[in-house]
Design an enzyme around this catalytic site. Sequence first.
Site: not given
Lengths: 172, 83
Positions: B22-23
Amino acid sequence: MAENTNTTVSTGPETEQISMVVFSGDLDKLLAAMIIATGAAAYDMKVNLFFTFWATAALRAPSKKAAGKDFMSKMFGWMLPKGAEKVALSKMNMGGMGTAMIKGIMKKHKVASLPELLKLAGELGVNINVCEMSMNLMGFKKEELIDYPNMKICGVATFLSDASESKIQLFI
Amino acid sequence: MTTDELKGLKVASLVDARGTACPGPLLAAKKAMGDIESGEILEVYSSDEGTKVDIPKWCQKMGHDYLGVVEESSYVRMFLKKS
């Protein structure tokens, strides 16, 4: 009642904005701020980061130097971390051991490092506004900041103006 | 859509975001979406567990159609239709 004569000139859906005060100079908090910032860019949001106080140290370029500093500025410059590579964890730093460990774990889990996230944010058009007053307090000069495409030195009015037009405002 | 229907879709672009956290997968999906036409399908590979929750939410917000997910042993394949 008078008829509304306002005409809309916008060509598409209005761009949403997020504005953050990035205050902390801790690695963990800076990571959180930069992950939220880059994530928001994926939502096509306009992202404004207002770097102030301890966070400004993370924007220093390790290789750059600024001339003409007084004694106090030199002392501050020497005591504060020189750039994103040097900032430490807010907890469990243990004289740098904890920070080194978390960096190792991040690499293992393929989490982007803070310098990588800053570079990514630059590519995504995230705006970084650096508080001029903090720069003066810490004795930093703009010549010693990293090369970043959308960086401005400004004051609190810029943050307030951005924040007042933002759906999300955060203080980190 | 059933798993077989999803697997049978004609995808315009495939982005492999396995190995990013993430991200990363979200940013990869956003970038790839920019390169395809409206109505075309994007397939995203991700080994990040959270992406399975994140991508449908992102699609909803951005107006894209989230068609579904196929679970493989160590990653997921998500199918997105550009609005």
